[in-house]
Design an enzyme around this catalytic site. Structure first.
Site, PDB file in Angstrom:
ATOM      1  N   ASP A 427       0.779  -1.126   0.127  1.00 20.45           N
ATOM      2  CA  ASP A 427      -0.102   0.151  -0.078  1.00 20.45           C
ATOM      3  C   ASP A 427       0.849   1.184  -0.041  1.00 20.45           C
ATOM      4  O   ASP A 427       2.017   1.167   0.231  1.00 20.45           O
ATOM      5  CB  ASP A 427      -0.757   0.076   1.234  1.00 20.45           C
ATOM      6  CG  ASP A 427      -1.974   0.862   1.379  1.00 20.45           C
ATOM      7  OD1 ASP A 427      -2.444   1.625   0.293  1.00 20.45           O
ATOM      8  OD2 ASP A 427      -2.443   1.474   2.500  1.00 20.45           O
ATOM      9  N   GLU A 430       2.715   4.971  -3.871  1.00 18.33           N
ATOM     10  CA  GLU A 430       2.779   5.990  -5.226  1.00 18.33           C
ATOM     11  C   GLU A 430       4.059   6.796  -5.131  1.00 18.33           C
ATOM     12  O   GLU A 430       4.386   7.085  -6.311  1.00 18.33           O
ATOM     13  CB  GLU A 430       1.703   6.763  -4.766  1.00 18.33           C
ATOM     14  CG  GLU A 430       0.360   6.334  -5.367  1.00 18.33           C
ATOM     15  CD  GLU A 430      -0.119   5.499  -3.932  1.00 18.33           C
ATOM     16  OE1 GLU A 430       0.456   5.630  -2.806  1.00 18.33           O
ATOM     17  OE2 GLU A 430      -1.002   4.398  -4.202  1.00 18.33           O
ATOM     18  N   ASP A 503      -9.047   3.366  -2.923  1.00 17.49           N
ATOM     19  CA  ASP A 503      -9.963   3.866  -2.200  1.00 17.49           C
ATOM     20  C   ASP A 503     -11.188   4.328  -2.704  1.00 17.49           C
ATOM     21  O   ASP A 503     -11.685   5.514  -2.793  1.00 17.49           O
ATOM     22  CB  ASP A 503      -9.455   4.861  -1.211  1.00 17.49           C
ATOM     23  CG  ASP A 503      -8.369   4.386  -0.127  1.00 17.49           C
ATOM     24  OD1 ASP A 503      -8.315   3.158  -0.174  1.00 17.49           O
ATOM     25  OD2 ASP A 503      -7.402   5.249   0.352  1.00 17.49           O
TER      26      ASP A 503
HETATM   27  O1  MIG Z   1      -4.074   6.279   4.338  1.00 18.87           O
HETATM   28  O2  MIG Z   1      -4.055   0.833   5.557  1.00 18.87           O
HETATM   29  O3  MIG Z   1      -5.929   2.150   0.040  1.00 18.87           O
HETATM   30  O4  MIG Z   1      -6.960  -0.028   1.515  1.00 18.87           O
HETATM   31  O5  MIG Z   1      -7.238   0.128   4.425  1.00 18.87           O
HETATM   32  C1  MIG Z   1      -4.811   4.997   4.326  1.00 18.87           C
HETATM   33  C2  MIG Z   1      -5.007   1.538   5.547  1.00 18.87           C
HETATM   34  C3  MIG Z   1      -3.961   3.717   4.008  1.00 18.87           C
HETATM   35  C4  MIG Z   1      -5.135   2.889   2.108  1.00 18.87           C
HETATM   36  C5  MIG Z   1      -5.525   1.557   1.474  1.00 18.87           C
HETATM   37  C6  MIG Z   1      -6.663   1.040   2.232  1.00 18.87           C
HETATM   38  C7  MIG Z   1      -6.054   0.602   3.337  1.00 18.87           C
HETATM   39  C8  MIG Z   1      -5.645   1.928   4.103  1.00 18.87           C
HETATM   40  N1  MIG Z   1      -4.542   2.583   3.488  1.00 18.87           N
END
Ligand code: MIG
Length: 817
Positions: A427, A430, A503
């Site tokens: 996650d 980016e 998201d």
């Molecule tokens: O700032 O890990 O897209 O699927 O549950 C949020 C917490 C960070 C973004 C991800 C989401 C995940 C969440 N993350």
């Protein structure tokens, strides 16, 4: 001395310049004129092997024959090319043998392969491509051009092609807008886009690849440039398609069709395909931010078994960690993770854990100390560390573009793997930074020895993170297939990971957006994709959740996920009738597993996308270029989701041919729209006549049962049709040594009989031998059935459905009137 008139500066007041793209993106640039330089006419050509170099005296253009259908073009404004390196193209891609010639005429240079011609105009350096019939598929609307970048050095680089009145465009990854990109403009800059909306741009991924279709003929352009890139599909000027980037080289691959399928497959020839996933990863996944503590997680997994709803993947979001420190555990919530994971595994659950790139600045934290000592974290131009706030607080970030860092990172999973973790979810790559959004431009990256700033590395950062993860897991898990999922990525990411669309929101609009995004990702070379079923933020009601489960049943990746501030959301959370319908669909997913798995193999081995919008079936029908709800999964099943609440029927377009309604086996003639009833417990689902759809018994998880019999669902057709089924061990890499089995089925019906033939190819032997035949749509009452010259005496024939069993391998089944 001769006056240098080459690359003469062309100054055009900004508002009149059709190519003043930067002005539109950055109004502050509007005050000064942009100085763009264009190629002058080519003067000479040199050839070395499959590489051709054209020059206008100063600038150089390289044309490489990659295959008979792919030509790569590159521009060096001052005659010096950058070192040839790309994260999109694996090093071991072997050039496919191609034959080519170079011809010079009064008007042009022309490189011809056995399939296409590349024309370089002597008048203006415009580049065109044509097929063997001299039909021009692509031609420049102006010569490649550039603009010096005073601040960073290098150039802004531009390419423009003629855009025809009816030309349409597909691709570019995850853009949340109409499937057809005509009349739109996009930017690629990987962005954490929480609760994004329709039309928002950019999102998480950079896939600078598009497919164009004009007059029924398709070609593709892959603009392999990792800098912030831009595409304009006839928005600024309806007769021009442009792509440009804020740095790097003007470098693109022309990929020939004529079918969209050819273009997509050839894109995979250069960027690779997704490895076979472990079969369990094609099951249902349940996720939430976050399931903790352990008692909660166990209650959820027990809930699946108690409700008899199949599930394979169970996820740990960031709260499993100690203060969000990667590779640690919160022992208060999870006192004995190894035992917990083992218990879950014994109950059929595969544990997937999240990992973020931010490493907490904390000298008592081993991973930070090690990364700091070894100088693995990113630094700013003046050598300060790149620091930013994410979940753990103040963080530094590994430079995943450094191969040594990737190896280190991959190795950090050893404990998790040893504990039994089966998959890793990447996650925030980016990379996302709270407040700032991402890294500043001046951050330096090693870039596999081809150093660059964050401007160059930003769009590949996430891909290199998940690559490190995948390659590390692959080593640690020995011969087992790792499962990985990533949010960010660049072209070629499909070699390392599946993706989810980030998201999204619990709304009907987002159900529609997700449907388009998955189709688009599929056409853009990202086959293993899915959405957060139910919507990440906000609250779906039972109906929306169920409709989403129904669509998700036909997403290559099927996972429900929800944000931390939402209500509990498991498939049984909404009560009846939703629980039963959700169960029915998740069971359908498991029944169809051998079909999904075979379709995945078709992708892996041959580069077919898994989801195929109807434009891919009938690209000569212009109306289909604007259809974006219905798609096929593989080439046998057509699905059209229900996208509105309370909808009792909807229109579905079926491509030409005969289709069977999956729910009642009625036959529908394709080539037009049909009105289909959509009671809550169905999704419009059609099976192409002539298909053989293999089916497994329902399992609560992959591997729960030893498969003892495969059901073959056969849909009668009066023409010859082919299907196939792929089988192997389901979790090892033995398939790379050709240990697998391809079963090919051919069916053909005449007035007097219906014949099913099977041929087997491969070294794998499934343990079962039994088949259950179910043949629907038989137009006559069968009198005799023969399998490999033996009579079948035991069969039933009710409502034109013929059923019988057979307990051996078979070659020919003959059903006679
Ligand atoms: O700032 O890990 O897209 O699927 O549950 C949020 C917490 C960070 C973004 C991800 C989401 C995940 C969440 N993350």
């Amino acid at each position: 001395m001769e006056e240098n008139v080459l690359n003469e500066a062309i100054e055009i007041p900004i508002d009149d310049d059709p190519n003043s793209f930067r002005h539109l993106n950055n109004p502050a640039d509007g005050i000064k004129p942009i100085v763009k330089k264009y190629l002058n006419p080519p003067k000479a050509v040199e050839q070395t092997g499959n590489k051709f170099y054209f020059t206008d005296g100063e600038a150089k253009v390289e044309a490489i024959v990659v295959t008979n259908e792919i030509i790569r073009i590159r521009l060096a404004p001052h005659g010096v090319f950058l070192e040839d390196f790309s994260y999109a193209i694996p090093k071991d891609v072997k050039p496919i043998k191609s034959e080519f010639t170079l011809i010079e005429t009064a008007d042009e240079y022309r490189i011809s392969t056995t399939s296409i011609n590349c024309h370089i105009s002597k008048k203006n350096f415009y580049i065109a491509f044509s097929d063997k019939n001299e039909y021009v598929t692509s031609v420049d609307s102006t010569s490649m051009h550039w603009e010096e970048n005073a601040q960073f050095g290098g150039y802004y680089v531009y390419g423009s092609k003629v855009c025809h009145p009816d030309e349409t465009f597909f691709g570019l990854g995850d853009k949340p807008t109409e499937l057809n990109l005509r009349g739109k403009r996009f930017t690629n800059w990987n962005t954490d886009a929480y609760s994004y909306s329709w039309g928002q741009d950019p999102l998480y991924r950079t896939i600078p690849f598009y497919v164009s279709v004009n007059e029924g003929i398709a070609h593709g352009i892959f603009f392999d440039n990792t800098f912030k890139s831009h595409f304009d599909f006839g928005l600024q000027q309806s007769d021009s398609t442009s792509f440009w980037a804020d740095g790097g080289e003007m470098q693109y691959y022309y990929i020939h069709g004529p079918h969209i399928m050819d273009v997509v497959k050839r894109y995979h020839v250069i960027t690779g395909t997704h490895p076979m996933p472990p079969m369990w990863a094609l099951g249902y996944h349940q996720c939430r931010w976050s399931y903790y503590p352990e008692t909660k997680l166990r209650a959820v997994t027990k809930g699946f078994r108690a409700n008899k709803i199949p599930c394979d993947g169970i996820y740990l979001d960031i709260d499993y960690m100690d203060g969000y420190r990667c590779f640690t555990w919160n022992r208060k919530y999870f006192p004995d993770p190894k035992k917990m994971i083992a218990d879950l595994a014994a109950d059929g659950f595969k544990t997937v854990v999240i990992i973020d790139p931010g490493i907490r600045v904390d000298d008592s934290y081993e991973i930070f100390r090690e990364g700091k000592e070894k100088k693995y974290f990113c630094r700013r131009c003046d050598d300060y560390f790149m620091e930013g706030h994410v979940w753990p607080g103040r963080c530094q970030f590994p430079d995943f573009t450094n191969p040594e860092v990737r190896t280190w990172w991959g190795g950090l999973f050893d404990e998790l793997v040893e504990m039994g973790v089966a998959g890793v979810w990447n996650d925030m790559n980016e990379p996302a930074v709270f407040g700032a959004g991402t890294f500043p431009d001046d951050v330096r990256h090693q870039y596999d020895g081809h150093r660059g700033s964050h401007r160059k590395a930003h769009n590949v950062y996430g891909m290199q993170m998940v690559r490190a993860t995948y390659e590390g897991l692959r080593k640690l898990m020995k011969n087992k297939r790792p499962f990985t999922i990533t949010r960010a990525g660049y072209s070629g990411l499909q070699r390392y990971a599946s993706v989810w669309t980030g998201d999204n929101v619990a709304s009907w609009e987002h159900l529609a957006i997700g449907n388009i995004q998955c189709q688009r990702l599929s056409m853009s070379g990202v086959p293993f994709c899915g959405t957060d079923i139910g919507g990440f933020s906000g609250e779906p009601d039972g109906e929306l959740f169920t409709r989403w489960i129904q669509l998700g049943t036909f997403s290559p990746f099927m996972r429900a996920h929800s944000a931390g501030d939402t209500k509990e959301r498991e498939p049984w959370s909404f009560g009846e009738p939703f629980t039963s319908i959700n169960r029915k669909f998740i069971e359908l997913r498991y029944r169809l597993l051998p079909y999904l798995y075979s379709t995945f193999w078709e992708h892996h081995r041959y580069g077919f996308p898994i989801l195929r919008p109807v434009v891919m079936q009938e690209q000569h029908v212009l109306k289909n270029h604007y259809r974006q709800d219905e798609f096929t999964y593989g080439d046998k099943l057509l699905i059209c989701p229900v996208l509105h609440p309370g909808q009792t029927s909807r229109k579905v377009y079926l491509p030409k041919g005969k289709w069977y309604n999956f729910w009642d086996n009625t036959v529908v003639e394709g080539g037009d729209e049909v009105e289909v009833a959509t009671p809550l417990d169905t999704i419009p689902l059609f099976v192409k006549a002539g298909s053989v759809i293999p089916e497994y018994p329902v399992q609560q998880y992959v591997g729960e049962k030893e498969i003892e019999e495969v059901k073959l669902n056969i849909y009668y057709s009066d023409y010859e049709a082919n299907s196939f089924m792929f089988e192997d061990y389901g979790e090892t890499f033995a398939y790379e040594q050709d240990i697998y089995l391809e079963k090919k089925f051919a069916v053909n019906g005449t007035e007097a009989d219906f014949v099913i033939q099977q041929s087997l190819e491969g070294l794998y032997n499934p343990r079962y031998e039994n088949y259950a035949f179910s043949i629907v749509g038989l137009p006559f009452r069968p009198l005799n059935i023969m399998i490999d010259n033996k009579w079948v005496t035991n069969f039933t024939f009710i409502n034109n459905k013929l059923e019988f069993r057979h307990n051996k391998k078979f070659h020919t089944v003959k059903i006679m009137k």
